[in-house]
Motif scaffolding. Structure first.
Motif, PDB file in Angstrom:
ATOM      1  N   PHE A  85      -2.178  -0.088   6.334  1.00 18.51           N
ATOM      2  CA  PHE A  85      -0.980  -0.902   6.574  1.00 18.51           C
ATOM      3  C   PHE A  85      -1.252  -2.060   7.546  1.00 18.51           C
ATOM      4  CE2 PHE A  85       1.407   3.317   5.843  1.00 18.51           C
ATOM      5  CZ  PHE A  85       1.485   3.089   4.480  1.00 18.51           C
ATOM      6  N   TYR A 117      -5.799 -17.155   1.940  1.00 20.79           N
ATOM      7  CA  TYR A 117      -5.684 -17.278   3.396  1.00 20.79           C
ATOM      8  C   TYR A 117      -6.295 -18.587   3.904  1.00 20.79           C
ATOM      9  CZ  TYR A 117      -4.195 -12.373   3.703  1.00 20.79           C
ATOM     10  OH  TYR A 117      -3.513 -11.190   3.572  1.00 20.79           O
ATOM     11  N   GLY A 138      -6.710  -0.083   2.411  1.00 22.41           N
ATOM     12  CA  GLY A 138      -6.043   0.195   1.145  1.00 22.41           C
ATOM     13  C   GLY A 138      -6.289  -0.856   0.079  1.00 22.41           C
ATOM     14  N   ASN A 139      -7.370  -1.614   0.242  1.00 23.00           N
ATOM     15  CA  ASN A 139      -7.617  -2.694  -0.712  1.00 23.00           C
ATOM     16  C   ASN A 139      -8.433  -2.192  -1.886  1.00 23.00           C
ATOM     17  OD1 ASN A 139      -6.210  -4.619   0.767  1.00 23.00           O
ATOM     18  ND2 ASN A 139      -7.981  -5.018   2.064  1.00 23.00           N
ATOM     19  N   VAL A 140      -7.739  -1.833  -2.939  1.00 19.50           N
ATOM     20  CA  VAL A 140      -8.422  -1.311  -4.118  1.00 19.50           C
ATOM     21  C   VAL A 140      -7.732  -1.882  -5.341  1.00 19.50           C
ATOM     22  CG1 VAL A 140      -6.982   0.763  -4.150  1.00 19.50           C
ATOM     23  CG2 VAL A 140      -9.209   0.816  -5.247  1.00 19.50           C
ATOM     24  N   ASP A 141      -8.520  -2.255  -6.312  1.00 21.44           N
ATOM     25  CA  ASP A 141      -7.958  -2.675  -7.577  1.00 21.44           C
ATOM     26  C   ASP A 141      -7.295  -1.454  -8.220  1.00 21.44           C
ATOM     27  OD1 ASP A 141      -8.214  -4.868  -9.865  1.00 21.44           O
ATOM     28  OD2 ASP A 141      -8.562  -2.889 -10.735  1.00 21.44           O
ATOM     29  N   ARG A 150      -2.599  -5.757   8.731  1.00 22.72           N
ATOM     30  CA  ARG A 150      -2.618  -7.068   8.071  1.00 22.72           C
ATOM     31  C   ARG A 150      -3.926  -7.238   7.302  1.00 22.72           C
ATOM     32  NH1 ARG A 150      -0.087 -11.623  12.057  1.00 22.72           N
ATOM     33  NH2 ARG A 150       0.152 -12.723  10.076  1.00 22.72           N
ATOM     34  N   LYS A 178       0.815  -1.229   0.000  1.00 17.94           N
ATOM     35  CA  LYS A 178       0.000   0.000   0.000  1.00 17.94           C
ATOM     36  C   LYS A 178       0.846   1.275   0.000  1.00 17.94           C
ATOM     37  CE  LYS A 178      -3.262  -3.024   0.734  1.00 17.94           C
ATOM     38  NZ  LYS A 178      -3.951  -3.592  -0.433  1.00 17.94           N
ATOM     39  N   ILE A 179       2.024   1.200  -0.619  1.00 17.90           N
ATOM     40  CA  ILE A 179       2.822   2.418  -0.714  1.00 17.90           C
ATOM     41  C   ILE A 179       3.090   2.761  -2.172  1.00 17.90           C
ATOM     42  CG2 ILE A 179       3.868   2.224   1.579  1.00 17.90           C
ATOM     43  CD1 ILE A 179       6.387   1.142   0.326  1.00 17.90           C
ATOM     44  N   VAL A 180       3.070   4.066  -2.455  1.00 18.13           N
ATOM     45  CA  VAL A 180       3.310   4.559  -3.803  1.00 18.13           C
ATOM     46  C   VAL A 180       4.817   4.751  -3.986  1.00 18.13           C
ATOM     47  CG1 VAL A 180       2.944   6.503  -5.366  1.00 18.13           C
ATOM     48  CG2 VAL A 180       1.044   5.659  -3.944  1.00 18.13           C
ATOM     49  N   GLY A 212      -4.704  -5.542   4.919  1.00 20.24           N
ATOM     50  CA  GLY A 212      -4.955  -4.264   4.245  1.00 20.24           C
ATOM     51  C   GLY A 212      -6.084  -3.426   4.790  1.00 20.24           C
ATOM     52  N   VAL A 224     -10.085 -10.486  -7.311  1.00 19.91           N
ATOM     53  CA  VAL A 224      -8.938 -10.332  -6.407  1.00 19.91           C
ATOM     54  C   VAL A 224      -9.325 -10.563  -4.959  1.00 19.91           C
ATOM     55  CG1 VAL A 224      -7.515  -8.815  -7.833  1.00 19.91           C
ATOM     56  CG2 VAL A 224      -9.281  -7.807  -6.384  1.00 19.91           C
ATOM     57  N   ILE A 268       0.613   7.072  -0.223  1.00 21.90           N
ATOM     58  CA  ILE A 268       0.002   5.868   0.334  1.00 21.90           C
ATOM     59  C   ILE A 268      -1.210   5.463  -0.497  1.00 21.90           C
ATOM     60  CG2 ILE A 268       0.869   6.187   2.681  1.00 21.90           C
ATOM     61  CD1 ILE A 268      -1.806   7.267   3.526  1.00 21.90           C
ATOM     62  N   VAL A 269      -1.373   4.152  -0.644  1.00 23.31           N
ATOM     63  CA  VAL A 269      -2.485   3.588  -1.403  1.00 23.31           C
ATOM     64  C   VAL A 269      -3.674   3.421  -0.452  1.00 23.31           C
ATOM     65  CG1 VAL A 269      -3.293   1.568  -2.673  1.00 23.31           C
ATOM     66  CG2 VAL A 269      -0.966   2.449  -3.055  1.00 23.31           C
TER      67      VAL A 269
END
Lengths: 324, 324
Positions: B46, B115, B306-309, B48, A273-275, B50, B107, B274-275
């Motif tokens: 960040f 998991y 941060g879970n994005v396609d 676990r 999750k880092i650019v 996401g 995804v 950051i995503v």
């Protein structure tokens, strides 16, 4: 030959104290699982102006201002060094002039202007940036602060390695991307001084492997305008300051393919999750691709920066790369 | 009515110790300059898997395993809760079954399978997930761990607020996105217990403002399938556990437009590197848009995930948004 020592890096760290960010270190259980190693990423994409370049630029300008005053300074850069020096100038109240090609990415020019610098544009077809810089420097009586080939720049960038090895004293390997060699040599000096058994490994794109060839041949190799997405590694060669330092303090150089850079970028964006910009993904690429064998080791890798046009980055991730 | 107290959140924090990440807090001189405030972002992107969802899922499953054993558990989710519970199950050695619509993003299904969870697909046209979950739970004798409407889920999510207010005890405001209200109510309980003067503000998309309307009317409002890019806020309503908690512990609710969400995402990606997924940008959107007045204050905001396609994110950033 210009020497750079641990003392120079410690002095730089003092100048940067409370000015530059002590950037965080990130880890990933997934990466550790894949590599069978303990990997810590030093995240200079979170540094002010979005890359490690701020450290060297500020260190150099602060030292210059202190020692002999600075009525203004000049540099040539279309990238991270321009923004970094522009912010350093604003913080130190020193006017900054940047020579930038007229076809430089608009976002980079805008960021540089936002930090208050003056830009002089030139056409790549008509003159080299070094020729123009020399002419402007003479006409305006301005000292030049180059992007990497300067002892104070090297010392500033070395604070990245100093922070990392201070936090993780037992690292087996430190892996660092290499463009002009300022970050790589600075980190190598800091880390070898504090932890002589840590191996320091530089990483270049295959297409821009001038430093790797120079390192193994002992002769300075130049590659002009290499075709690589890692724009920070398109520098034609190591410099007169950085080449001897790399030769003396670095243990190994490796290269990675464009696909390996894209795969590492995708891992960093999607999973961590880092650019990260392409050059910033070089060290991670060396680890994930197996170009550096890390299983069973504690390894540090430097993420050098995160300044990338999002649209361009995503087109890289989804054209060169395999489907995710 | 199910009560959740600071003690429950402290117990959750113990269960999560050395299991969940104590996520970093990030700041931006640029954001502080724009807002005239001191803004700290709690970065659950960040965490676990996401997102913050891992905290509640692990807390609930760990407590259940300890108290009465767990031969297996069931949930329904097409998003972050599914991955979170799948990882919690793997870590606690409890089989996890997830009911997921057959048109869920590939995804997300893959991450859940990675998991180690089992997925039961269903067609949205034929049956609701709650009906199918009830049937499967009965047939297999599996307890259901819902995505938000459960006291142990709320307590787990509350550890986000606990960590933040422990690190920044003097916050004037805490701003948190709101979907089903688990994160918002958990954070509110933790923060109000430790720092009664901190105002807790929930944020929803304008198009999915069921919790805002419920909060101000005192009557539970339901909005089915709202059209918003913030998929984590598409939940139809607060739950029987979370609604009373939100009413009691939250000070204010605000809404932001789709454009404001996209603008905040772009800021977080481009400037802070950051995503962040759309739902994760809601609190930042409330700050940057001025929907919450923060000038002169110390403000905390939660980045929920941060879970994005990446491909989809690109199309959001460059179609809805203004050119960057």
């Amino acid at each position: 030959m210009a020497e750079v020592t641990l003392d120079d890096i410690l002095s730089a760290a003092e100048r940067l104290s409370n000015i530059a960010s002590v950037t965080p270190v990130m880890t990933s259980a997934t990466m550790d699982g894949i590599t069978k190693a303990g990997v810590v990423l030093k995240c200079e994409n979170f540094q002010r102006t979005g890359s490690f370049k701020f450290r060297g630029a500020y260190n150099t300008l602060a030292k210059m201002s202190m020692e002999k005053g600075a009525a203004g300074v000049l540099t040539y850069s279309s990238g991270n060094h321009a923004q970094a020096l522009a912010l350093a100038g604003r913080l130190l109240d020193v006017p900054v002039t940047v020579i930038m090609p007229s076809d430089a990415p608009r976002v980079k020019a805008e960021a540089t202007l936002d930090y208050g610098a003056e830009i002089i544009e030139y056409s790549r077809d008509e003159i080299t940036r070094e020729e123009l810089a020399a002419a402007v420097a003479k006409e305006r009586s301005l000292p030049i602060i180059p992007p990497y080939d300067h002892p104070d720049i090297v010392a500033g960038q070395g604070t990245v390695g100093l922070e990392l090895i201070s936090a993780f004293p037992g690292l087996d390997d430190l892996i660092v991307c290499c463009g002009g060699g300022g970050l790589l040599s600075g980190c190598a000096i800091a880390v070898k001084s504090k932890s002589p058994n840590t191996r320091v490994i530089g990483v270049e794109p295959e297409a821009a492997d001038d430093a790797t060839r120079s390192f193994y041949s002992g002769e300075l190799v130049t590659i002009r305008d290499p075709v690589t997405i890692a724009d920070g590694a398109r520098t034609p060669s190591l410099g007169s300051v950085t080449f001897p330092l790399v030769l003396r303090h670095v243990d190994e150089m490796v290269t990675v393919s464009e696909q390996e850079i894209v795969d590492a970028m995708r891992f960093l964006w999607e999973r961590m999750k880092i650019v990260v910009e392409p050059t910033g993904a070089l060290a991670t690429a060396a680890i994930l691709s197996g170009k550096v064998e890390v299983a069973g080791k504690q390894v540090g890798a430097v993420i050098s920066g995160g300044n990338v046009d999002l649209k361009r980055a995503l087109s890289l991730l989804y054209s060169t790369g395999k489907a995710s």
